[in-house]
Design an enzyme around this catalytic site. Structure first.
Site, PDB file in Angstrom:
ATOM      1  N   ASP A  54       0.839  -1.199   0.000  1.00  0.00           N
ATOM      2  CA  ASP A  54       0.000   0.000   0.000  1.00  0.00           C
ATOM      3  C   ASP A  54       0.878   1.254   0.000  1.00  0.00           C
ATOM      4  OD1 ASP A  54      -3.003   1.033   0.870  1.00  0.00           O
ATOM      5  OD2 ASP A  54      -1.425   2.279   1.721  1.00  0.00           O
ATOM      6  N   TYR A  59       2.497   9.928  -0.304  1.00  0.00           N
ATOM      7  CA  TYR A  59       3.583   9.356   0.500  1.00  0.00           C
ATOM      8  C   TYR A  59       4.935   9.661  -0.134  1.00  0.00           C
ATOM      9  CZ  TYR A  59      -0.111   6.418   2.624  1.00  0.00           C
ATOM     10  OH  TYR A  59      -1.238   5.952   3.251  1.00  0.00           O
ATOM     11  N   LYS A  84      -2.981   5.884  -4.228  1.00  0.00           N
ATOM     12  CA  LYS A  84      -4.083   6.783  -3.906  1.00  0.00           C
ATOM     13  C   LYS A  84      -3.895   8.136  -4.580  1.00  0.00           C
ATOM     14  CE  LYS A  84      -3.906   4.708   0.700  1.00  0.00           C
ATOM     15  NZ  LYS A  84      -2.477   4.348   0.694  1.00  0.00           N
ATOM     16  N   HIS A 117      -7.963   9.551  -1.785  1.00  0.00           N
ATOM     17  CA  HIS A 117      -7.212   9.540  -0.529  1.00  0.00           C
ATOM     18  C   HIS A 117      -7.900  10.361   0.565  1.00  0.00           C
ATOM     19  CE1 HIS A 117      -2.841   9.384   1.212  1.00  0.00           C
ATOM     20  NE2 HIS A 117      -3.746   9.114   2.128  1.00  0.00           N
ATOM     21  N   LEU A 196      -2.198  -0.488  14.221  1.00  0.00           N
ATOM     22  CA  LEU A 196      -1.590  -0.575  15.552  1.00  0.00           C
ATOM     23  C   LEU A 196      -1.645   0.777  16.268  1.00  0.00           C
ATOM     24  CD1 LEU A 196       1.420  -2.896  14.682  1.00  0.00           C
ATOM     25  CD2 LEU A 196      -0.674  -3.502  15.895  1.00  0.00           C
ATOM     26  N   LYS A 238       2.823  -1.185   9.176  1.00  0.00           N
ATOM     27  CA  LYS A 238       4.067  -0.654   8.616  1.00  0.00           C
ATOM     28  C   LYS A 238       5.194  -0.783   9.618  1.00  0.00           C
ATOM     29  CE  LYS A 238       5.422   3.286   9.529  1.00  0.00           C
ATOM     30  NZ  LYS A 238       5.507   4.733   9.847  1.00  0.00           N
ATOM     31  N   SER A 239       6.372  -1.119   9.128  1.00  0.00           N
ATOM     32  CA  SER A 239       7.580  -1.060   9.933  1.00  0.00           C
ATOM     33  C   SER A 239       8.772  -1.067   8.992  1.00  0.00           C
ATOM     34  CB  SER A 239       7.679  -2.254  10.894  1.00  0.00           C
ATOM     35  OG  SER A 239       8.880  -2.164  11.648  1.00  0.00           O
ATOM     36  N   ARG A 244      10.281  -6.636  13.225  1.00  0.00           N
ATOM     37  CA  ARG A 244       8.910  -6.226  13.500  1.00  0.00           C
ATOM     38  C   ARG A 244       7.991  -6.633  12.351  1.00  0.00           C
ATOM     39  NH1 ARG A 244       5.653  -6.243  17.211  1.00  0.00           N
ATOM     40  NH2 ARG A 244       7.289  -5.323  18.529  1.00  0.00           N
ATOM     41  N   SER A 247       7.299 -10.185  12.992  1.00  0.00           N
ATOM     42  CA  SER A 247       6.422 -10.327  14.151  1.00  0.00           C
ATOM     43  C   SER A 247       4.978  -9.989  13.795  1.00  0.00           C
ATOM     44  CB  SER A 247       6.908  -9.416  15.286  1.00  0.00           C
ATOM     45  OG  SER A 247       5.993  -9.419  16.360  1.00  0.00           O
ATOM     46  N   ASN A 248       4.783  -8.925  13.029  1.00  0.00           N
ATOM     47  CA  ASN A 248       3.432  -8.531  12.632  1.00  0.00           C
ATOM     48  C   ASN A 248       2.739  -9.602  11.807  1.00  0.00           C
ATOM     49  OD1 ASN A 248       3.597  -6.035  13.914  1.00  0.00           O
ATOM     50  ND2 ASN A 248       4.232  -4.944  12.067  1.00  0.00           N
TER      51      ASN A 248
END
Length: 295
Positions: A54, A59, A84, A117, A196, A238-239, A244, A247-248
């Site tokens: 995404d 961005y 977007k 957006h 999160l 996002k990370s 991480r 982990s997500n």
């Protein structure tokens, strides 16, 4: 398996109201800089098995996201790519140019999903251009973002086609019950941005969530994502940290009980960090930056 890393390749997909299949778990790139960081993070996500990316014109990292997909070696049709349209490209003619700009920056001849957006200004004109681009095969599915019930009722009745998704702030502390009912009745999927809580320290230390996490041998973030998935949301945390990201992704080997789901639902505060209905939001967003600056 690559080394000691588990590669996830069996993420569930759901069918949108136009028949397009979308993975329920993806990778978000909001606030990841276009200094090589986006390229690196997207490559890491793709290497780990994520097949849903995404991004957005606003961005400023479409180029790096597209490059990462192209250079991953993964066939384009196996990666679900979202971008977007930003406010400065609303209106029919402007949106047509905005769509072409996103395609050029991404380096592809189509996007899987393209969203309004921020829902202000000439949204109907932009939507018409998006419908035409979909009919031309440049976009597979079209949707909206940040639509509240008030904004939804202002714009969506003017559309010829129903949006496939509404991407909104959604997490245990802000569960968007009113707009979710409208969307459910219309067959529109919810995508969660900030799943999160964008680092909400209170939520990430909530004792009720911590208790559930302990029962499953998981961390709080994993329980939050699992809750959102079981509520029917499409998530893309996002990370930029590989550990991480891994982990997500570790949310597909357990399930919350009905009692645990109800405990999570009880955490809803009814308010989020962003209020699209607040006075001055459109003007602030329009003046925040210029997506044409580096075209």
């Amino acid at each position: 398996m690559r080394g000691n890393v588990i590669i996830v390749t069996d993420v569930k997909t759901v069918k949108l109201n136009d028949g397009v299949e979308i993975p329920v778990f993806g990778f978000g790139t909001f606030q990841i800089p276009a200094d090589g960081s986006t390229y690196k993070a997207v490559r890491e996500a793709l290497d780990l098995g994520i097949r849903h990316i995404d991004t957005a014109a606003a961005y400023f990292n479409e180029r790096e996201a597209g490059k990462a997909i192209r250079e991953s070696g993964i066939p384009r049709e196996q990666v679900f790519l979202t971008s977007k349209l930003w406010l400065q490209d609303y209106g029919y003619e402007a949106a047509k140019k905005g769509i072409e700009t996103s395609l050029r920056k991404l380096g592809f001849d189509y996007m899987d999903l393209y969203l309004i957006h921020q829902p202000y200004g000439d949204v109907p004109g932009a939507w018409k251009a998006m419908e035409e681009a979909k009919a031309a095969g440049k976009i597979r599915s079209i949707g909206v973002s940040n639509m509240t019930p008030k904004i939804w009722n202002s714009f969506v009745p003017q559309f010829s086609a129903m949006p496939s998704v509404n991407q909104v702030e959604f997490n245990p502390y802000y569960q968007q019950k009113e707009i979710r009912k409208i969307m459910r009745d219309a067959g529109v999927r919810l995508e969660s941005w900030g799943p999160l809580g964008q680092g909400n320290k209170e939520m990430l230390a909530d004792p009720a969530i911590a208790e559930i996490a302990k029962a499953h041998g998981k961390d709080i973030g994993q329980v939050i994502l699992r809750f959102e998935l079981q509520e029917g949301a499409i998530v893309f945390p996002k990370s930029t940290r590989p550990e991480r990201i891994k982990s997500n992704m570790d949310v597909f080997d357990f399930e919350l009980t009905a009692e645990e789901m109800n405990a999570m639902r009880a955490l809803d505060t009814g308010a989020g960090r962003h209020n699209p209905d607040a006075p001055g939001v459109a003007e602030f967003l329009m003046s925040a930056f210029d997506v044409h600056a580096n075209n």
